[in-house]
Enzyme design. Structure first.
Site, short mmCIF file in Angstrom:
data_model
loop_
_atom_site.label_atom_id
_atom_site.label_comp_id
_atom_site.label_asym_id
_atom_site.label_seq_id
_atom_site.Cartn_x
_atom_site.Cartn_y
_atom_site.Cartn_z
N ASP A 131 21.12 37.22 31.54
CA ASP A 131 22.52 37.62 31.47
C ASP A 131 23.35 36.42 31.03
O ASP A 131 23.17 35.31 31.53
CB ASP A 131 23.00 38.12 32.82
N HIS A 138 37.18 36.44 30.10
CA HIS A 138 36.62 36.59 31.44
C HIS A 138 36.38 35.24 32.09
O HIS A 138 36.75 35.02 33.26
CB HIS A 138 35.30 37.37 31.36
N GLU A 204 30.44 44.86 36.55
CA GLU A 204 30.70 44.02 35.39
C GLU A 204 30.44 44.85 34.14
O GLU A 204 29.31 45.32 33.92
CB GLU A 204 29.82 42.76 35.39
N GLU A 206 29.48 45.37 30.66
CA GLU A 206 28.70 44.60 29.70
C GLU A 206 27.99 45.54 28.72
O GLU A 206 27.91 46.74 28.93
CB GLU A 206 27.63 43.74 30.39
N ASP A 238 26.26 45.05 35.31
CA ASP A 238 25.60 44.04 36.13
C ASP A 238 26.35 43.96 37.46
O ASP A 238 27.20 43.10 37.66
CB ASP A 238 25.58 42.69 35.42
N ARG A 242 30.53 39.74 44.99
CA ARG A 242 31.31 38.54 44.71
C ARG A 242 31.30 37.55 45.88
O ARG A 242 31.35 36.33 45.66
CB ARG A 242 32.75 38.92 44.37
N GLN A 245 28.04 35.86 45.87
CA GLN A 245 28.00 35.00 44.69
C GLN A 245 28.79 33.71 44.89
O GLN A 245 28.33 32.63 44.53
CB GLN A 245 28.55 35.77 43.48
N LYS A 258 23.35 39.22 42.43
CA LYS A 258 23.15 40.02 41.22
C LYS A 258 21.83 40.78 41.22
O LYS A 258 21.69 41.80 40.54
CB LYS A 258 23.16 39.11 39.98
N THR A 262 20.91 46.27 38.35
CA THR A 262 21.60 46.25 37.07
C THR A 262 21.35 47.59 36.41
O THR A 262 20.20 48.01 36.28
CB THR A 262 21.07 45.12 36.16
N GLU A 371 38.80 40.58 38.39
CA GLU A 371 39.95 40.25 37.55
C GLU A 371 41.08 41.28 37.70
O GLU A 371 42.25 40.92 37.77
CB GLU A 371 39.53 40.18 36.09
#
Length: 423
Positions: A131, A138, A204, A206, A238, A242, A245, A258, A262, A371
């Site tokens: 990834d 971002h 996420e 992607e 993904d 948080r 993380q 993570k 996925t 975000e």
């Protein structure tokens, strides 16, 4: 007419909003209740075309056993000439002026199945998963949140397509529910971490691409031929815890935050189908080192959207929370693959490479709740006053994407998943 010609029409009717017109022809793996054998198909309109049936009828340049192998890997390994010849053959068979399939009722009955009557599976046996972190918007948003906004981007970001190796074993096909992960997290005012379920579960937005032509150990892929090594693209979520993380990512990057899951979309859109939508990527300053310098346009105009269906929303209707476009990505797929292999790292057929979160420059174009809600500090307000800072149990996230042609779309379908409580 060429297979990408916008004037092409199929005898299978499609609307201008359909993701799967004759100009697309993405590959996937499916089964049915009547035949649980996993086999390869192509999406056309609301139907799935069984490639093994067509091969049995000697209508394709590939033996039928390749399409009954349970994944697309054996087909992909045959290379570019076979990919193109197969797509061209299918395009010819589906054209409105070609009677071979159109007028053969028995063949059509066997080979064409309604999409809502099939089960879709992971299209490719994934050898490895990497990834990346390639959206400047971002990376800037996240860096500003957790560091000084004046130093949002770390010194290496403008020089290297940053990436990390993820878990191929937990990549799942769209529609697979995932349990909320547990792990270590450190509360803001605590001196030590605790073991708990993630309280800041996120998506996420992607895309991902599959390696179609491998490189040998010690033989880097040159950027000028990098896209020739790519078979096609999918949508990718993904999922990210948080809070896990933030505690674990220093110094080696994400791990348990993570690896729990996925999600990818089931249809692989080929690079050949995406060719008409190639665009210039954002200007890069400072100029990358020579091995990353591009000599052609390697961006793609792919509109992307995310919806959230809240567990307690009685209407059950998805709410759009993000709209952005893949063309905003700072580092391209060609650069990602060239950098990934410049050390001599080999790739295999079926390797999956994630783009990294795709965010645009406006608040409604941010590709994560981190975000969109300022790390949960400014929750989104949905229908019926429902608020979300991060994903709650029972919530469903869905993503979709398409390239807009002249009166038609080349789309990816969707990738969706629901979050279940921790085990």
């Amino acid at each position: 007419m060429q297979a990408n010609d916008p004037k092409l029409k199929s005898f299978i009717a499609t609307t201008p909003e359909s993701h799967f017109p004759i100009q697309n022809l993405p590959y996937g793996i499916f089964s049915t209740g009547a035949d649980p054998t996993l086999r390869a198909g192509i999406a056309i309109g609301d139907s799935v075309l069984d490639l093994a049936i067509l091969a049995d009828a000697d209508l394709l340049p590939v033996p039928s056993e390749i399409f009954r192998s349970g994944s697309l890997n054996q087909f992909v390994a045959l290379g570019h000439a076979t990919w193109r010849a197969t797509r061209d053959a299918v395009s010819q068979l589906l054209r409105d002026d070609n009677p071979v399939l159109r007028d053969n009722r028995a063949l059509r009955a066997n080979a064409l199945l309604p999409q809502d009557h099939v089960t879709l599976h992971l299209p490719i046996d994934i050898a490895g998963y990497t990834d990346f972190y390639s959206s400047k918007e971002h990376a800037t948003n996240v860096g500003s949140m957790f560091r000084d906004p004046e130093n949002a981007l770390l010194p290496n970001w403008l020089h290297i397509p940053i990436g990390y190796n993820g878990r191929a074993s937990s990549v799942v096909v769209s529609g697979t529910d995932l349990h909320r992960p547990k792990g270590q997290l450190k509360l803001p005012d605590a001196d030590a971490p605790i073991f708990a379920s993630s309280r800041k579960l996120d998506f996420e937005l992607e895309t991902g691409f599959f390696v179609g032509q491998p490189n040998a150990l010690g033989e880097p892929i040159d950027i000028d031929v990098a896209e020739q090594h790519i078979f096609g693209m999918v949508l990718l979520n993904d999922w990210s815890a948080r809070d896990l993380q933030q505690w674990e990512y220093v110094p080696l990057g994400p791990f348990n935050s993570k690896s729990f899951g996925t999600s990818i979309s089931p249809w692989v859109v080929t690079m050949e189908a995406l060719e008409p939508f190639r665009v210039a990527s954002p200007a890069q300053q400072p100029a990358p080192l020579p091995y990353l310098q591009q000599h052609t346009d390697n961006g793609y105009d792919i509109a992307l959207e995310v919806t959230l269906t809240a567990a307690e929303d009685k209407s059950g209707l998805p709410q759009t929370i993000c709209k952005t476009n893949f063309k905003a990505m700072y580092w391209t797929m060609a650069q990602q693959l060239a950098h990934h292999t410049v050390s001599g790292c080999n790739t295999k057929v079926g390797d999956l490479m994630g783009s990294g979160t795709i965010s645009g420059s406006t608040p409604d174009a941010f590709g994560s709740l981190l975000e969109l809600t300022k790390n949960g500090q400014k929750p989104l307000t949905l229908a019926d006053g429902v608020q979300r800072g991060f994903i709650q149990d029972g919530d469903e996230i869905a993503m979709t994407g398409w390239c807009q042609g002249d009166g038609y779309r080349v789309g990816f379908g969707s990738v969706s998943g629901k979050i279940l409580p921790s085990r």
